[in-house]
Enzyme design. Structure first.
Site, PDB file in Angstrom:
ATOM      1  N   GLY A  53       0.486   1.669   4.167  1.00 43.53           N
ATOM      2  CA  GLY A  53       1.683   0.960   3.747  1.00 43.53           C
ATOM      3  C   GLY A  53       1.903   1.113   2.256  1.00 43.53           C
ATOM      4  N   ARG A  54       1.193   0.299   1.475  1.00 41.31           N
ATOM      5  CA  ARG A  54       1.417   0.294   0.027  1.00 41.31           C
ATOM      6  C   ARG A  54       1.223   1.656  -0.623  1.00 41.31           C
ATOM      7  NH1 ARG A  54      -2.430  -4.587  -0.863  1.00 41.31           N
ATOM      8  NH2 ARG A  54      -3.310  -3.565   0.967  1.00 41.31           N
ATOM      9  N   CYS A  58       9.078  -3.961   5.283  1.00 47.48           N
ATOM     10  CA  CYS A  58      10.389  -4.536   4.963  1.00 47.48           C
ATOM     11  C   CYS A  58      10.780  -4.168   3.543  1.00 47.48           C
ATOM     12  CB  CYS A  58      10.294  -6.055   5.021  1.00 47.48           C
ATOM     13  SG  CYS A  58      10.616  -6.707   6.634  1.00 47.48           S
ATOM     14  N   TYR A 101       5.119 -13.977  13.495  1.00 48.97           N
ATOM     15  CA  TYR A 101       6.554 -14.024  13.810  1.00 48.97           C
ATOM     16  C   TYR A 101       6.731 -14.544  15.240  1.00 48.97           C
ATOM     17  CZ  TYR A 101       6.947 -11.571   9.415  1.00 48.97           C
ATOM     18  OH  TYR A 101       6.857 -11.251   8.078  1.00 48.97           O
ATOM     19  N   GLN A 128      10.745  -0.292  14.673  1.00 50.11           N
ATOM     20  CA  GLN A 128       9.998  -1.524  14.941  1.00 50.11           C
ATOM     21  C   GLN A 128      10.989  -2.678  15.101  1.00 50.11           C
ATOM     22  OE1 GLN A 128       7.889  -3.987  11.936  1.00 50.11           O
ATOM     23  NE2 GLN A 128       6.018  -3.617  13.115  1.00 50.11           N
ATOM     24  N   ARG A 156       2.579  -4.064  17.920  1.00 50.52           N
ATOM     25  CA  ARG A 156       1.738  -4.445  16.770  1.00 50.52           C
ATOM     26  C   ARG A 156       1.181  -5.839  17.032  1.00 50.52           C
ATOM     27  NH1 ARG A 156       2.079  -3.858  10.164  1.00 50.52           N
ATOM     28  NH2 ARG A 156       0.957  -1.954  10.613  1.00 50.52           N
ATOM     29  N   SER A 169       3.447   3.027   7.395  1.00 50.20           N
ATOM     30  CA  SER A 169       3.423   1.731   8.089  1.00 50.20           C
ATOM     31  C   SER A 169       4.779   1.039   7.961  1.00 50.20           C
ATOM     32  CB  SER A 169       2.336   0.877   7.421  1.00 50.20           C
ATOM     33  OG  SER A 169       1.896  -0.134   8.276  1.00 50.20           O
ATOM     34  N   PRO A 170       5.122   0.173   8.926  1.00 53.64           N
ATOM     35  CA  PRO A 170       6.389  -0.549   8.792  1.00 53.64           C
ATOM     36  C   PRO A 170       6.377  -1.450   7.561  1.00 53.64           C
ATOM     37  CG  PRO A 170       5.085  -1.377  10.660  1.00 53.64           C
ATOM     38  CD  PRO A 170       4.412  -0.151  10.170  1.00 53.64           C
TER      39      PRO A 170
END
Ligand SMILES: Cc1cc2nc3c(=O)[nH]c(=O)nc-3n(C[C@H](O)[C@H](O)[C@H](O)COP(=O)(O)OP(=O)(O)OC[C@H]3O[C@@H](n4cnc5c(N)ncnc54)[C@H](O)[C@@H]3O)c2cc1C
Ligand SMILES: Cc1cc2nc3c(=O)[nH]c(=O)nc-3n(C[C@H](O)[C@H](O)[C@H](O)COP(=O)(O)O)c2cc1C
Length: 783
Positions: A711-712, A414, A570, A489, A618, A411-412
């Site tokens: 992700g995590r 940051c 966002y 992304q 997304r 997953s994207p």
């Protein structure tokens, strides 16, 4: 001690039994408005685990109950002329009337006083009681009398249902999904004693109307159901007993205790019939109360212990019931599915049963599911083995001309580690190792389209040559050393910009060095965040053009796919949600208006992004907040993007406003992916607390998503996919030659480990009561 119990259903009677056993000298009386042998409803159902609990708490009633039970192991799903049976479920059913008579008899033996045909209007007659149990059922008079105190929330569900009976024998818990000219009907049926079965019929309100059920009385509606399900009833009658069609009320009460009164059973909380837990919850409430009374120093303390100690368990069951009822309410989403995939969806709908778990107890059924999945993949042009197929996670997938070897996605995320937007060696190692780890597709973190589009000073960007060179190095590495595809992304932080690095205070405004931020409307994220400037048309043009410029640079870097970030509050998401968009121009108001700018950006990107390469978007499929985006909005949003040419919707949720109330749990966003995929008919990727390959396979096999992002889990395990491939024996998984000896070893060991674990699980699994009963009744010669 004096205890008054209002209501002689399972909750009231079982509480009377357990309290009397505990305090034989106590004066305990049950007040029931019906006669002793009146009963409404037919059978009740318990799992083996629930019976174990009854066995621990009152052996005599347990023995009598279990003597009367009908047992079964299988669940049978009838759909479009097929039937799929899944074993190992360990359930049993008993007549509700028999259950109540057993509990009454046991209560009397212990010295409980039972008053029948006494309708309690006012609890003041129990002024001298030390404890008053309110066990007066789902329409509790006393919960309503003190509605301001108990604060019940009653969610009347949309589907109609009616409880009936039949003489049709059944050897499995049976679900029948029946197509009619009016729409779909569902029967949930099980046998509860020889020659008697419970039949709950369910349908959506529109089908109910079309079928003309509104004007029919009990007998006429039973006749209509007998017509619809006649092919299965096989000449047996449908029986009625107050079998009116109703809407199920999901009840949750904020408080369960008032002074010396406590709500028990359906009075305090209900659980939808599709998970068969109403009577179980009622009796387990009684157990929790008795246990608290045993330990706590006073009645008041016991009531508090009972409420606090039990709430989580009840809410867990209610959550499972909610997920299950929503599945049945939206069954039309799956009506076109291959029947075996449909049956898999029924089995795994409430997330308690997973792929691996089913594979252990019903290997043939899961083998069929795998074959059906592989056949669909083959029909999409992949040369995959359909006789001995790979598990769904290791089936390939195509978006435009991009093919991914498996459906595991990074997953994207940051990394907050770029300097002036330039990805560093950290990023090369981070993305490089996750690609080598075997995921089919990796997403870059949100890559910002301009300096003032960054969330934090550490965010990566793609607005200058230096950044382009650094990204190209990463993409080249991924392509040279793995079979993984990489998606860029692109995003703009909007009002969440100019904030601190994650580990310094996520979403908190920078103390110094910040920049001006923009949003759809001038609403700060935190009260003390910067007030964003409302984006005007000139600003929109500039933002759109910076997205286009970044996409063109992305193509020069060689990215395989492009994602537009329209989630998490966002900039583009701030236009979509009504909670962050209060504009009165063409970009505010209706959903179509709120989507106008995000769609304009998407279309501008689609125009420059190569035709053969896919694009995704997304979205936050819910804001988890009143007045915000809902799952139904998400379907409309997905449709709008699909019309504009999106190939995949990446379904996330939330992070729009601070006061959101997300409901976390395993795979907690999957239902939104399911809704978007199967209502908007667009490919989806789901994400959110998916931590195992087993869960990923469960989601894919049930048709709830096309790709699964983690992700995590990938932050701590770049080799998640390689390990999963070894576990499932997916030996075609790519591995760079330098690492092949490691791959050989893990594949060899995993097959053995898996066999050992499965054998242990099978050995450790106690035999179900149905298996024990079958063994006990088998003729000796057959042993
Ligand atoms: C019509 C109907 C049919 C059902 N059929 C089934 C079924 O077939 N299988 C199944 O598993 N579940 C069935 N259920 C659900 C299941 O019965 C409940 O989840 C479970 O019984 C809850 O137990 P309880 O003791 O909390 O409430 P209940 O079983 O509802 O018992 C509450 C009792 O309180 C009595 N009462 C209410 N108000 C007063 C008052 N003021 N004074 C005195 N007495 C009062 C009622 O008469 C009732 O006997 C049915 C429910 C209904 C309403
Ligand atoms: C450290 C961190 C950074 C994230 N950054 C991004 C991001 O840049 N873009 C994005 O769309 N989601 C981002 N997310 C959300 C994840 O992509 C994912 O949706 C979320 O973590 C839930 O999935 P999980 O439970 O598998 O971690 C981030 C999540 C984490 C934990």
């Amino acid at each position: 001690m004096k205890v008054a119990i209002i209501g002689g259903g399972p909750a009231g009677l079982y509480a009377a039994i357990l309290l009397k056993k505990q305090r034989p000298s106590a004066d305990i009386a049950v007040y029931e408005r019906n006669r002793a042998d009146d009963t409404f409803g037919f059978g009740v159902v318990f799992s083996d685990a629930t019976l174990d609990n009854f066995e621990k708490h009152d052996l005599p009633s347990y023995r009598r109950i279990t003597q009367e039970f009908a047992y079964w192991d299988d669940i049978a799903v009838h759909f479009r002329g097929t039937v799929h049976r899944v074993g190992g479920n360990g359930f049993c059913g008993c007549s509700r009337q028999t259950l109540l008579l057993i509990l009454q008899e046991r209560a009397r033996e212990l010295g409980v006083v039972l008053h029948f045909e006494v309708d309690i209007e006012d609890e003041s007659r129990f002024a001298d009681a030390d404890l008053v149990l309110i066990a007066d059922g789902i329409n509790s008079r006393f919960r309503e009398k003190y509605v301001d105190h108990f604060q019940p929330e009653v969610d009347l569900r949309s589907n109609k249902f009616a409880w009936m009976g039949s003489t049709r024998p059944l050897d499995a818990f049976t679900f029948i999904f029946q197509e009619t000219d009016w729409g779909p009907f569902i029967a949930h049926a099980y046998q509860y004693e020889a020659g008697h079965s419970t039949w709950i019929f369910e349908t959506d309100p529109e089908t109910f109307e079309r079928a003309g059920l509104t004007g029919l009385n009990e007998t006429q509606s039973a006749a209509r159901m007998a017509d619809i399900f006649g092919w299965f009833l096989d000449g047996h009658k449908l029986l009625t007993n107050r079998s009116m069609w109703r809407n199920f009320p999901m009840i949750r009460s904020k408080r369960w205790v008032k002074d010396n009164m406590v709500l028990l059973g359906d009075a305090k909380a209900s659980a939808h019939f599709s998970i068969g837990s109403g009577t179980k919850l009622a009796m387990e409430d009684a157990i929790a109360l008795a246990e608290a009374m045993e330990r706590a120093p006073s009645i008041q303390a016991a009531l508090e212990v009972c409420e606090h100690g039990r709430r989580e368990e009840v809410e867990k069951t209610q959550h499972a019931a909610d997920v299950s009822l929503v599945w049945f309410e939206h069954v039309d989403r799956f009506w076109e599915f291959d029947p075996v995939q449909f049956a898999f969806g029924v089995m795994t709908r409430s997330k308690a049963i997973t792929y691996d778990n089913l594979k252990l107890r019903a290997p043939d059924f899961v083998a069929e599911v795998e074959k059906s999945f592989a056949r669909q993949v083959r029909s999409n042009g992949f040369d995959v083995n359909t006789d001995r197929p790979m598990v769904p996670l290791f089936q390939p997938f195509r978006l435009r001309e991009m093919e991914v070897a498996n459906r595991a996605v990074v997953s994207p995320m940051c990394m907050y580690s770029a300097k002036e937007g330039v990805p560093s060696d950290f990023h090369l190692v981070h993305y490089g190792s996750r690609a080598i780890g075997g995921a089919g597709l990796i997403f870059t973190e949100m890559t910002c389209v301009s300096r003032d589009a960054r969330i934090t000073p550490g965010c990566a960007g793609l607005w200058n040559d230096e950044q382009e060179t650094a990204w190209r190095r990463i993409v080249d590495f991924v392509h040279a050393n793995s079979a993984t595809k990489i998606c860029l992304q692109l995003g703009h932080a909007g009002r969440k910009g100019a904030t601190k690095l994650m580990w310094d205070g996520i979403d908190r405004p920078l103390d110094e060095g910040g920049w001006e931020v923009f949003s759809a409307s001038p609403l700060p994220y935190f009260p003390d965040s910067q007030v964003p400037r409302e984006l005007d048309r000139a600003g929109m043009n500039a933002v759109r053009d910076s997205f286009v410029a970044a996409a063109e640079r992305g193509e020069c870097c060689g990215f395989d796919m492009l994602e537009l970030h329209c989630a998490h509050g966002y900039l583009l998401a701030s236009f979509i949600s009504p909670l962050t968009n209060t504009r009165s121009d063409d970009y505010g108001g209706s959903l179509a208006n709120r989507l106008r700018f995000p769609l304009e950006v998407f279309e501008a990107l689609r125009a420059v992004w190569p035709k053969h390469k896919p694009m995704s978007v997304r979205i936050s499929a819910t804001d988890w907040a009143d007045g915000g985006i809902t799952g139904d909005d998400a379907v409309a949003i997905a449709r709008a993007f699909a019309e504009a040419g999106v190939d995949l919707v990446d379904v996330s949720t939330g992070q729009t406003v601070r006061d959101a109330q997300p409901v976390y749990g395993r795979m907690f966003q999957t239902s939104f992916s399911d809704q978007v995929r199967n209502e908007a008919r667009v490919a989806t990727m789901c994400v959110g607390n998916i931590t195992t390959a087993d869960q990923a396979n469960t989601i894919l096999a049930a048709g709830r998503a096309d790709l699964v992002a983690l992700g995590r889990p990938h932050l701590v395990d770049p080799f998640f996919t390689m390990k999963a491939a070894a576990w499932y024996g997916a030996d075609g998984a790519f591995c760079p030659p330098q690492y092949l000896p490691g791959k050989d070893q893990i594949f060899r060991n995993s097959v053995r480990e898996r066999q050992d674990i499965e054998e242990l699980r099978i050995k450790a699994k106690p035999r179900t009561r149905a298996e024990l009963k079958a063994a006990a009744t088998k003729p000796l010669a057959a042993e």
